[in-house]
Scaffold this motif. Structure first.
Motif, short mmCIF file in Angstrom:
data_model
loop_
_atom_site.label_atom_id
_atom_site.label_comp_id
_atom_site.label_asym_id
_atom_site.label_seq_id
_atom_site.Cartn_x
_atom_site.Cartn_y
_atom_site.Cartn_z
N PRO A 129 -15.57 -3.10 -37.23
CA PRO A 129 -14.32 -2.87 -37.95
C PRO A 129 -14.01 -4.06 -38.85
N LEU A 130 -13.55 -3.78 -40.04
CA LEU A 130 -13.35 -4.83 -41.03
C LEU A 130 -12.31 -5.86 -40.60
N ALA A 131 -11.31 -5.43 -39.83
CA ALA A 131 -10.27 -6.35 -39.40
C ALA A 131 -10.83 -7.52 -38.60
N ALA A 132 -11.97 -7.30 -37.94
CA ALA A 132 -12.57 -8.36 -37.13
C ALA A 132 -13.19 -9.46 -37.97
N TYR A 133 -13.39 -9.20 -39.25
CA TYR A 133 -14.08 -10.16 -40.11
C TYR A 133 -13.20 -10.70 -41.23
N GLU A 134 -11.90 -10.51 -41.12
CA GLU A 134 -11.01 -11.02 -42.16
C GLU A 134 -11.02 -12.54 -42.18
N ASP A 135 -11.03 -13.08 -43.39
CA ASP A 135 -10.97 -14.53 -43.60
C ASP A 135 -9.59 -14.85 -44.14
N GLY A 136 -8.75 -15.41 -43.30
CA GLY A 136 -7.36 -15.66 -43.69
C GLY A 136 -7.18 -16.67 -44.80
N THR A 137 -8.24 -17.40 -45.14
CA THR A 137 -8.10 -18.43 -46.18
C THR A 137 -8.39 -17.90 -47.58
N LYS A 138 -8.95 -16.69 -47.67
CA LYS A 138 -9.32 -16.14 -48.97
C LYS A 138 -8.69 -14.76 -49.14
N PHE A 139 -8.07 -14.54 -50.28
CA PHE A 139 -7.43 -13.26 -50.53
C PHE A 139 -7.19 -13.10 -52.03
N ARG A 140 -6.89 -11.87 -52.41
CA ARG A 140 -6.46 -11.57 -53.76
C ARG A 140 -5.04 -11.03 -53.71
N LEU A 141 -4.28 -11.30 -54.73
CA LEU A 141 -2.93 -10.76 -54.84
C LEU A 141 -2.86 -9.82 -56.03
N TYR A 142 -2.26 -8.66 -55.80
CA TYR A 142 -2.05 -7.70 -56.88
C TYR A 142 -0.57 -7.38 -56.97
N ALA A 143 -0.09 -7.18 -58.18
CA ALA A 143 1.29 -6.75 -58.36
C ALA A 143 1.48 -5.39 -57.69
N ALA A 144 2.60 -5.20 -57.01
CA ALA A 144 2.85 -3.93 -56.34
C ALA A 144 3.10 -2.81 -57.33
N ASP A 145 3.43 -3.16 -58.57
CA ASP A 145 3.62 -2.16 -59.62
C ASP A 145 3.04 -2.69 -60.91
N THR A 146 2.18 -1.90 -61.54
CA THR A 146 1.54 -2.37 -62.77
C THR A 146 2.51 -2.43 -63.94
N GLY A 147 3.59 -1.64 -63.89
CA GLY A 147 4.58 -1.68 -64.96
C GLY A 147 5.29 -3.02 -65.02
N VAL A 148 5.64 -3.56 -63.85
CA VAL A 148 6.26 -4.89 -63.81
C VAL A 148 5.27 -5.93 -64.32
N LEU A 149 3.98 -5.73 -64.01
CA LEU A 149 2.95 -6.63 -64.53
C LEU A 149 2.89 -6.58 -66.05
#
Length: 437
Positions: A300-320
């Motif tokens: 399961p992917l949750a077992a391999y999450e790396d808490g130090t690396k991530f991407r952030l996306y705007a919750a709405d592209t219109g606000v972006l």
């Protein structure tokens, strides 16, 4: 009236609920209050609404005892003309994060059962972190659901498409047959329009009524300003400047070849120690979606999450879009973008579409940086499904490599093109991300 799927969720909850209240979570201005009011007016004989931001004095209803009899007695004293019709009354507690005692009262209101109770909150991920508030959460007596901006299907409804139109598209997705060229081109055009307009109800409504992108951009700019005002109003003093700086770095983060969130883009020599809690605040406020890195593409992917690396996306592209400026709308709608920024924008779009389907966002990138999969999903058959996003029709070396493995049964390539299949690789037009789960 904008048609929202949440209305069906509310009706399902009413039909099957036991001793529980419903708590709707979500960012500000995604339409929570509006849809609950419609639910109350359409499905109940009596609808009672208490808005803890619009009428903060009503918090006094919960200052004393919070048993059901005491609460209903106090409501009858402060809300003119209120009627309690047993079994046919909806009580709506709006912006409940402003009144922790009201949330604690949900247990007693649920057990009483004479009224159906729905609560909503915009900043519940932030405002209930205090130890006293955590102790008051009525575990077992509230069902939580999340509401976001309009998803692509809801946007198509707002633009005049019917459920039969969506069902026809779904048939091509399920059969893996190519979509007729004219239909496919039109849907890609609608997807670019959705990318430009976004899914915030006020923006979609303004654009649906006028067909004017300038009017839509004015609404986007107003929403952006209100979000930044929320940061200034609700974030604790040390976080205000930092959270705003992290949020305003999103256009630059998405313009990189590697869209991993980098604190150095926020500020020269920026660190997780300085900005990590600010990112958490933005996620808790629902302003951004976090896509977690995984060290291995295995179930399961949750077992391999790396808490130090991530991407952030705007919750709405219109606000972006409001952050990029008005000229970006024309470039997006007319498909004039190129380079890494185009890829980042479409990543953000697909992230929003997957989130709307309840998909946990995860990605993988090799240590050398020469391979990456934009999104990975756990499959019910205990395998992993890779999803690669191509804003045009580029090659998919990373996806091809992964599909050679025996433990990977299927992979998706989302492109500005049509439906196709080559062995385990399924190619889909980008708009069909609305069907993935």
């Amino acid at each position: 009236m904008l048609k929202r799927k949440m209305l069906d969720t509310l009706r399902s909850w009413r039909a099957e609920k036991g001793a529980e209240c419903l708590l709707i979570k979500g960012a500000r201005q995604v339409g929570k209050s509006y849809i609950v009011a419609e639910f109350g007016r359409q499905d109940y004989e009596s609808f009672i609404s208490i808005d803890f931001i619009g009428s903060p004095d009503l918090k006094r209803v919960f200052d004393g005892p919070i048993d059901a009899d005491s609460i209903y007695r106090q409501i009858s004293l402060v809300v003119p003309g209120v009627r309690f019709v047993p079994g046919r009354t909806l009580l709506f507690l709006d912006e409940i994060q402003e009144c922790p005692r009201a949330r604690a009262a949900l247990k007693y209101l649920a057990l009483d059962g004479r009224c159906d109770v729905v609560a909503s909150g915009s900043l519940l991920g932030i405002r209930f972190k205090e130890e006293a508030a955590l102790a008051s959460i009525p575990v077992g007596y509230e069902r939580e659901v999340e509401m976001g901006p309009l998803d692509f299907e809801e946007y198509l409804w707002a633009r005049g498409y019917g459920e039969d139109d969506i069902a026809n598209l779904r048939e091509y997705y399920e059969s893996l047959m190519p979509v007729p060229v004219a239909v496919n081109q039109k849907m890609m055009q609608m997807l670019r329009e959705y990318l430009a307009v976004g899914g915030m109800p006020a923006v979609v409504d303004a654009f649906a009524r006028t067909g004017n992108f300038a009017v839509a951009f004015d609404e986007q700019s107003r929403l952006l300003a209100s979000y930044l005002d929320d940061v200034a109003r609700y974030a604790q003093a040390p976080e205000r400047v930092r959270a705003r700086a992290c949020f305003e770095s999103l256009p630059r983060q998405l313009a990189k070849e590697n869209t991993k969130f980098q604190y150095s883009v926020v500020e020269n020599r920026g660190t997780a120690r300085k900005f990590g809690s600010s990112v958490d605040w933005l996620v808790g406020a629902g302003m951004v979606r976090r896509c977690q890195s995984v060290s291995a593409t295995q179930f399961p992917l949750a077992a391999y999450e790396d808490g130090t690396k991530f991407r952030l996306y705007a919750a709405d592209t219109g606000v972006l879009m409001a952050m990029y400026g008005f000229e970006m709308l024309e470039a997006v709608v007319n498909n004039k973008l190129a380079g890494p920024m185009k890829g980042g924008l479409y990543e953000n779009l697909v992230a929003c579409m997957l989130s709307a389907r309840g998909v946990a966002l995860r990605y993988w990138r090799s240590q050398k940086g020469d391979r990456e999969i934009e999104f990975l999903v756990d499959s019910p058959d205990a395998s992993v499904v890779p999803i690669e996003v191509k804003a045009s029709r580029g090659s998919t070396v990373s996806l091809n490599d992964m599909l050679e493995r025996q433990d990977v049964n299927l992979g998706y390539k989302l492109i500005d093109g049509n439906v196709g299949r080559d062995g385990k690789k399924v190619t889909l037009p980008l708009y069909m991300a609305m069907f993935l789960k």
